[in-house]
Enzyme design. Structure first.
Site, PDB file in Angstrom:
ATOM      1  N   GLY A 212       0.817  -1.208   0.000  1.00 28.97           N
ATOM      2  CA  GLY A 212       0.000   0.000   0.000  1.00 28.97           C
ATOM      3  C   GLY A 212       0.845   1.249   0.000  1.00 28.97           C
ATOM      4  N   ASN A 213       0.231   2.353   0.377  1.00 31.97           N
ATOM      5  CA  ASN A 213       0.938   3.627   0.424  1.00 31.97           C
ATOM      6  C   ASN A 213       0.379   4.463   1.577  1.00 31.97           C
ATOM      7  OD1 ASN A 213      -1.351   5.338  -0.697  1.00 31.97           O
ATOM      8  ND2 ASN A 213      -1.036   3.893  -2.390  1.00 31.97           N
ATOM      9  N   HIS A 214       0.930   5.661   1.744  1.00 32.16           N
ATOM     10  CA  HIS A 214       0.600   6.474   2.916  1.00 32.16           C
ATOM     11  C   HIS A 214      -0.582   7.416   2.699  1.00 32.16           C
ATOM     12  CE1 HIS A 214       4.053   5.159   5.229  1.00 32.16           C
ATOM     13  NE2 HIS A 214       4.873   5.465   4.235  1.00 32.16           N
TER      14      HIS A 214
END
Length: 406
Positions: A212-214
């Site tokens: 995923g990512n932030h």
């Protein structure tokens, strides 16, 4: 505003629905944030929440009839002096009377005399909201410049569930605040159908782990809220954003990039504007195993990745397929060479606008503020200085509006 330097003056009209109890929290938020609020409930509303409650929370006396304090001509003065009239809950009855121009109590008289922005937050049973008469009344009010927020989906009275629930007080407060910020400006996105994506996609490795990512989704949600406050019909495709649904916005939750691509494709037809602010993963595991991957005492097996669909490029490629003349906006998060990388991405994607912001080091992801440069396919570049994400959202919608077909 009615007086320079004075508190913004809000008339809070309260209709006779069970959701009136939620409006007490909305009133508290308005008064505690520095707004002067005059509550105008209908007689039916007082069956749910009594006059002492409204008076105590607002700090002003409460009246429902045109004959109360008649020497002050309240049926004229209240609307004339307001900076915003917000009706919540707006029942089917109130919408019908407002659309027909009836004036049989203080609230409907106030609506006729108001020359400021008017926002209706409907709440009723699904069948009432979907009835052709209600839909026609909503269309009439919107055509006259009022902002009519679509109700939320959720638990109604009794055992019923569906569209018709009053949005949560915090989101109604945000909608009111955004309308007030624009002053007397008309809802310039009225009649437009827009699709916004927000959040960050997650690509499953196993039932526990994901790539995923932030991205928090805050910028995309600000874009959706602002568009709704400016009168647009908004659908928000939200990827893993732990945020409350914006008032007046239909939310489609998704998890992965493939799910997001399918959801945006389903909403694409008929949209006037598509804003892809979600952080979509470029890759996903080729396979997602059914059981949690355990430690084996050695190096873990490598994860084979495959490329995810390029949602933004796909939207541009399919534009016009249904005769639609859409404005398409992309977002790019860059860590260095922001403008150069942004221009290269704009050339590859082919969208009309690309909002490029620098990320990392505490910037953009998860914060309340943002800054960006908006690159246009016409070669333009607009710098948006650091400020609240809602300010950036407003500037993006200004640029979109200028590119809409006349």
């Amino acid at each position: 505003m009615s007086d320079t330097g004075s508190k913004p003056k809000v008339v809070l009209g309260v209709g006779g629905g069970i959701a009136a109890y939620k409006v007490c929290e909305l009133l508290r938020r308005l008064t505690e944030s520095g707004h002067e609020v005059r509550v105008v409930p209908t007689d039916e509303a007082l069956r749910f929440v009594g006059e002492p409650t409204w008076a105590a929370l607002s700090g002003h006396p409460v009246a429902t009839g045109v004959w109360d304090t008649v020497h002050e001509v309240p049926h004229v003065r209240i609307g004339q002096s307001a900076d915003l009239v917000l009706v919540a809950p707006a029942t089917a009855n109130i919408l019908a009377k407002a659309a027909a121009g009836l004036a049989d109590d203080l609230l409907t008289n106030t609506l006729l005399t108001a020359r400021c922005p008017v926002v209706f937050a409907p709440a009723m049973h699904t069948e009432m909201w979907e009835h052709p008469a209600t839909r026609a009344n909503v269309a009439t009010l919107r055509s006259r410049g009022a902002v009519v927020l679509d109700p939320a989906v959720g638990r109604l009275t009794g055992a019923d569930t569906g569209r018709g629930r009053l949005p949560e007080p915090g989101e109604l407060f945000e909608a009111a605040r955004r309308v007030l910020r624009r002053g007397a400006a008309a809802p310039d996105l009225a009649g437009l159908r827009v699709v916004v994506s927000a959040g960050g996609t997650r690509e499953a490795v196993d039932p526990v782990r994901f790539l995923g990512n932030h991205s928090s989704g805050k910028q995309g949600y600000a874009l959706a809220r602002t568009a709704a406050a400016r009168g647009a019909d908004v659908t928000l495709v939200a990827a893993n954003a732990a945020l409350p649904d914006p008032a007046g916005v239909r939310v489609v939750p998704v998890t992965s990039a493939v799910e997001l691509a399918a959801a945006v494709e389903a909403e694409r037809a008929g949209a006037d504007v598509i804003v892809m602010s979600a952080a979509v993963a470029d890759f996903r595991p080729a396979t997602s195993v059914a059981s949690k991957i355990k430690k084996s005492g050695g190096a873990p097996a490598p994860i084979e990745l495959v490329e995810n669909p390029d949602v933004l490029a796909g939207l541009v490629a399919s534009r016009g397929r249904d005769g639609a003349d859409q404005v398409i906006v992309g977002f790019a998060a860059e860590t260095d060479d922001v403008v150069a990388n942004g221009r290269a991405k704009l050339a590859r994607k082919g969208c009309d606008l690309l909002v490029v912001n620098q990320v990392g080091g505490g910037r953009a992801f998860g914060t309340e503020d943002n800054q960006a440069v908006v690159l246009g396919a016409d070669g333009s570049a607009v710098e948006i200085p650091r400020g609240p994400k809602e300010d950036l959202a407003d500037r993006v919608w200004d640029l979109v509006r200028d590119r809409l077909p006349r």
